[in-house]
Design an enzyme around this catalytic site. Structure first.
Site, short mmCIF file in Angstrom:
data_model
loop_
_atom_site.label_atom_id
_atom_site.label_comp_id
_atom_site.label_asym_id
_atom_site.label_seq_id
_atom_site.Cartn_x
_atom_site.Cartn_y
_atom_site.Cartn_z
N ARG A 1 9.57 -62.25 -25.82
CA ARG A 1 8.76 -63.16 -26.63
C ARG A 1 7.36 -62.64 -26.97
O ARG A 1 6.84 -62.89 -28.03
CB ARG A 1 8.62 -64.50 -25.91
CG ARG A 1 9.86 -65.38 -26.07
CD ARG A 1 9.91 -66.45 -25.03
NE ARG A 1 10.00 -65.85 -23.71
CZ ARG A 1 9.44 -66.36 -22.63
NH1 ARG A 1 8.74 -67.45 -22.69
NH2 ARG A 1 9.58 -65.76 -21.47
N LYS B 1 21.46 -49.93 -18.94
CA LYS B 1 22.55 -48.95 -19.03
C LYS B 1 23.19 -48.89 -20.40
O LYS B 1 24.06 -48.07 -20.65
CB LYS B 1 23.70 -49.33 -18.09
CG LYS B 1 23.37 -49.44 -16.66
CD LYS B 1 24.63 -49.78 -15.92
CE LYS B 1 24.41 -50.53 -14.65
NZ LYS B 1 23.44 -51.56 -14.55
N GLU C 1 17.98 -42.52 -14.41
CA GLU C 1 18.52 -42.36 -13.06
C GLU C 1 18.99 -43.69 -12.46
O GLU C 1 20.01 -43.75 -11.77
CB GLU C 1 17.44 -41.72 -12.18
CG GLU C 1 17.77 -41.56 -10.71
CD GLU C 1 18.99 -40.68 -10.43
OE1 GLU C 1 20.08 -41.25 -10.31
OE2 GLU C 1 18.84 -39.45 -10.33
N VAL D 1 22.71 -45.76 -12.32
CA VAL D 1 23.76 -45.67 -11.30
C VAL D 1 23.10 -45.63 -9.92
O VAL D 1 22.24 -44.78 -9.67
CB VAL D 1 24.61 -44.39 -11.50
CG1 VAL D 1 25.72 -44.33 -10.46
CG2 VAL D 1 25.19 -44.35 -12.90
N ASP E 1 30.46 -53.37 -15.28
CA ASP E 1 29.27 -52.65 -14.89
C ASP E 1 29.64 -51.36 -14.13
O ASP E 1 29.04 -50.30 -14.38
CB ASP E 1 28.43 -53.59 -14.01
CG ASP E 1 27.06 -53.03 -13.76
OD1 ASP E 1 26.38 -52.70 -14.75
OD2 ASP E 1 26.69 -52.88 -12.58
N LYS F 1 29.07 -47.36 -15.16
CA LYS F 1 28.42 -46.38 -14.28
C LYS F 1 29.25 -45.11 -14.13
O LYS F 1 28.71 -44.00 -14.22
CB LYS F 1 28.15 -47.01 -12.91
CG LYS F 1 27.05 -48.06 -12.95
CD LYS F 1 26.89 -48.75 -11.62
CE LYS F 1 25.79 -49.78 -11.66
NZ LYS F 1 25.79 -50.64 -10.49
N GLY G 1 18.94 -54.04 -6.00
CA GLY G 1 17.72 -54.71 -5.53
C GLY G 1 16.55 -54.27 -6.39
O GLY G 1 16.46 -53.11 -6.80
#
Ligand code: ADP
Ligand code: ASP
Ligand code: MG
Length: 815
Positions: free
Chosen positions: A511, A582, A609, A612, A681, A685, A799
């Site tokens: 936004r 990705k 990097e 993955v 996903d 990868k 994470g």
């Protein structure tokens, strides 16, 4: 005897003039002083503007003249005690009436000749010098006002008159020899021709006046007082890190000023250089600063000297190229070209000719381009008709940037360093010239790149200390905000230990966007979306390109499909890309390849990097193996932190749906958890890994053995949890089937023999994949060299914190 010159900003207002008085009061009487002054700052421009308006028949010129008059009257009132004002006020009035009379003549004729323009401009210096002379007088410092038109004689090339040194030197020497006074005030810039008609020495010419007088009188020194603390390593208005140069040779100063260092009018160096008179540049507003000493004898030895002393630049440049087979081996073509330009009084700033002699290129001021084109084409009309040369080619909108330094001639690799850092920043060089003196290397580039080029070169040659990196962060979700925190926390350490300074020069989400070339302050980040403007990815990219800052890195910490659309656009302008998104690397193979090639062709990097294994060194490991000649034979991996978390926690005590919800709450899933659960996903990868390993795989070629019932994939994320609950039995079955074999469930990606597949597998306790806890990822590479014992990368693979630090590492690698 010493000559001092105070420039326009030093005499711009009463306060500044008082500064001059207090700087000089100690020195008056101790040594003979000649003080040359410019017009009050901005007055020469204002005079030109007024008379130009008059010549166009614009009556408003009168208002402009009134402003000029008022400014001088005010100045008198502020500087001089009332009792002594009247004489000076009437002098100002008289001069201003004369200007007005001239302008009204110009208004009637609607014609402005260079001679009249010189006459009008001369009032600027005439007024300022008489007011300042009176100011010193009123303070008790007796001085003699000296009309420089009586002592500096030129030819009649108005606006750029050429000095007759023989006559001038004689007049100056006679005048000062016959004066008993020891303090003189002289207007700069103006002179007269042999018939007594007022001429001027070229814009900025007061420096020249001072130098002519200093040389004629064999002065002890010439001091040029201005608004900066010396000649600087670059124009301080362009490069905020520019520093004053403490000493520099006449030749270096000449090159710097020739190519635009406005602090010194270029012709001013020659007269004092011939007499070996020290030229010192000093700051009126900081009289204690050391300034710059320009002389023959430099204190520092060659070894101590920097490779370069400074960088200068000139905007509004045009390149003219004369080309044709008729130029080869025929003497006199260049002579004819230069004769023609000299006849038109067009100043050639730079020349380059290829050794093939097939073409010759010159740089001139843009405003002269049309005149030059006409003159050259007329003069070469016959050659053009006979097709020996083509009509002259003109390019405008260019700048010259010059790197200057005596020591360049004794060092190799200077141009490689210069072109290398410009290339890395996407600055395209249109022409190059290196004088045979090797005292400068000058390049012609697009004007919109000039500020960037000056800063890039300045950083490369003068700031070995700290490299500025400009970051544009797109995405302020989990990973984005963690990354920004990490950058703020780590910056001081990076500055101190690695000599890099990260500036968050722009932030955007879907936004808003906010920019700051100097870096967004940490406190502003807290409220950044109140400060930001409405934005889209394309607008963010446009602004990054428009700002054109050096060492730029665009960081995509979104999962949006729109953002990768701008990568190629940015890479083409040499903006590095770091993505945890990705989508680009797993899109169509051609697109992935195009992005990589574009990065390579534009000397920048595209790093991903964290696509993955979050922060785990997976892609970097593959790249290192491949570059060193290894070959990847197979990859076996658990690549979804989310799926690993889910299957590690799903033991039958809670529903599958509850476990997925927990994974999402803890930030391990993609915004839409189905991207993880469907295996999409993971498939992306393994696709990226296979591609990085050198296989041109497409997404559709990956076999995906899903475990999610078709119905769960339909609808929004809200419906999805309800559907998961409805299918609890299905998930329980999957779990029990594995349990019954004494195994556990893992979602595994495999790549072998050019083929990739992903799917749920039953893993036995003796497998490498068995002992994976929490959100761990594991990647097992078998390669030519790691054939018996595989290379294994393992650790937390999801994470926000670890992903942000992986992105951070890519940023540092990319520049
Ligand atoms: P003055 O009115 O004193 O003659 P100028 O405006 O002609 O002053 O020249 C001083 C200005 O030149 C500085 O304010 C600075 O902005 C500009 N400048 C451009 N390049 C340089 C440089 N390399 N070093 C110092 N000043 C420079
Ligand atoms: N006043 C003149 C100019 O503005 C000369 C000078 O300042 O040196 O060009
Ligand atoms: Mg100047």
């Amino acid at each position: 005897m010493r000559v001092l010159k105070f420039g326009g900003s030093s005499v711009a207002n009463a306060e500044n003039i008082n500064k001059i008085v207090s700087t000089l009061e100690e020195r008056i009487g101790k040594e003979k002083l000649v003080v040359v002054v410019s017009a009050l700052g901005g007055i020469t421009d204002a005079l030109i503007n007024s008379v130009a308006m008059a010549s166009r028949g614009e009556e408003l010129y009168k208002e402009e003249l009134q402003k000029i008059e008022n400014r001088h009257l005010e100045m008198v009132k502020e500087l001089i005690p009332i009792s002594q004002q009247s004489h000076l006020l009437s002098l100002v009035k008289r001069h201003c009436n004369e200007i007005e009379d001239i302008c009204s003549g110009v208004f009637l004729l609607q014609e402005l000749t260079p001679r009249t323009k010189d006459r009008v401009m001369s009032y600027g210096e005439l007024l300022s010098s008489q007011i300042i002379s009176a100011k010193f007088q009123s303070e008790g410092f007796k001085n003699k006002w000296t009309d420089s038109r009586k002592i500096i004689i030129t030819n009649s090339h108005y606006e750029h008159a050429v000095v007759d040194f023989e006559l001038t030197n004689e007049k100056i020497q006679n005048y000062f020899a016959n004066s008993v006074e020891s303090f003189f005030l002289v207007p700069g810039f103006i002179a007269s021709d042999i018939n007594g008609i007022t001429t001027t020495l070229g814009r900025g010419g007061s420096d020249y006046t001072a130098s002519i007088i200093a040389a004629a009188l064999n002065a002890n020194a010439l001091e040029i007082w201005t608004d900066v603390s010396g000649m600087m390593t670059a124009d301080p208005r362009l490069a905020s890190n520019a520093k004053p140069i403490s000493e520099i040779s006449y030749h270096e100063a000449m090159e710097l000023s020739h190519f635009g260092a406005k602090v010194l009018y270029p012709p001013s160096i020659q007269p004092v250089m011939e007499k070996n008179i020290n030229l010192i540049i000093r700051n009126t507003f900081d009289p204690d600063a050391q300034g710059t000493l320009i002389s023959h004898q430099l204190k520092s030895s060659d070894d101590e000297k920097q490779i370069a002393v400074g960088i200068s630049n000139m905007n509004r440049i045009a390149l003219l190229t004369l080309e044709g087979s008729g130029m080869v081996g025929i003497p006199g073509i260049s002579a004819k070209l230069f004769q023609c330009l000299s006849h038109e009084k067009i100043n050639v700033i730079l020349i380059t000719q290829g050794s093939s002699e097939h073409s010759i290129t010159i740089a001139i001021e843009e405003k002269e381009a049309l005149r030059a084109e006409y003159a050259i084409n007329s003069s070469f009309a016959d050659d053009i008709n006979l097709k020996r040369v083509y009509a002259v080619k003109i390019e405008t909108g260019l700048s010259i940037v010059a790197l200057v330094g005596e020591s360049m001639k004794s060092r190799s690799g200077v141009s490689a360093k210069m072109f290398g850092c410009l290339g890395n920043n996407g600055i395209n060089i249109r022409a190059i010239a290196q004088g045979s003196s090797e005292r400068n290397i000058s390049i012609v580039i697009s004007e919109k790149d000039s500020k960037k080029a000056v800063n890039v070169l300045h950083e490369e040659f003068f700031e070995t200390e700290i490299k500025q990196i400009h970051l544009y962060i797109c995405g302020t979700g989990n990973v984005g905000s963690k990354l920004i925190q990490q950058i703020y926390n780590q910056n001081a350490y990076l500055r101190e230990n690695f000599l890099i300074n990260l500036r968050i020069a722009g932030i955007s989400n879907s936004r808003y966007m906010l920019f700051s070339d100097k870096g967004i302050a940490q406190e502003d980040f807290l409220i950044w979306n109140q400060l930001g403007e409405k934005a889209s990815a394309k607008e963010f990219a446009d602004e990054i390109i428009h700002r054109n800052l050096r060492n730029s890195v665009f960081v995509d910490v979104t999962a949006s499909p729109d953002v990768p659309e701008i990568y190629e656009y940015l890479l083409k302008r040499s903006v590095n890309i770091v993505a945890c998104n990705k989508i680009a690397a797993s899109s169509d193979f051609k697109k992935y390849k195009t992005l990589k090639n574009t990065a390579r062709n534009h000397n920048c990097n595209f790093y991903f990097e964290t696509n993955v294994g979050a922060g785990l060194p997976v892609i970097g490991t593959i790249n290192d193996l491949i570059k060193s000649g290894d070959q990847i034979q197979s990859i076996k991996a658990v690549l979804s932190g989310t799926l690993n978390f889910v299957f590690n926690h799903y033991d039958g005590s809670r529903t599958f749906s509850e476990v997925v919800a927990q994974a999402q709450q803890e930030g391990y899933t993609e915004p839409d958890p189905r991207l993880d659960l469907s295996g999409t996903d993971v498939a992306r990868k393994i696709l990226i890994l296979a591609r990085e390993a050198g296989y041109p795989l497409q997404f559709e070629e990956i076999e995906n053995i899903g475990f999610l019932p078709e119905e769960c994939m339909q609808g929004g994320v809200g419906d999805f949890y309800a559907k998961l609950t409805a299918y609890e039995d299905h998930f329980k079955n999957l779990l029990n089937n594995a349990k019954n074999e004494g195994k556990i469930l893992k979602y595994v990606a495999e790549f072998e023999n050019g083929k990739a597949k992903v799917g749920l597998q039953h893993i036995a306790p003796d497998s490498d994949l068995f002992h994976l806890y929490g959100k761990d990822n594991i990647v097992i590479f078998k390669t030519l060299r790691y054939s018996e014992q595989p290379l294994v990368v393992k650790g937390a693979g999801a994470g926000a914190d670890v992903t942000a630090s992986g992105v951070f590492a890519d940023i540092i690698r990319s520049i």
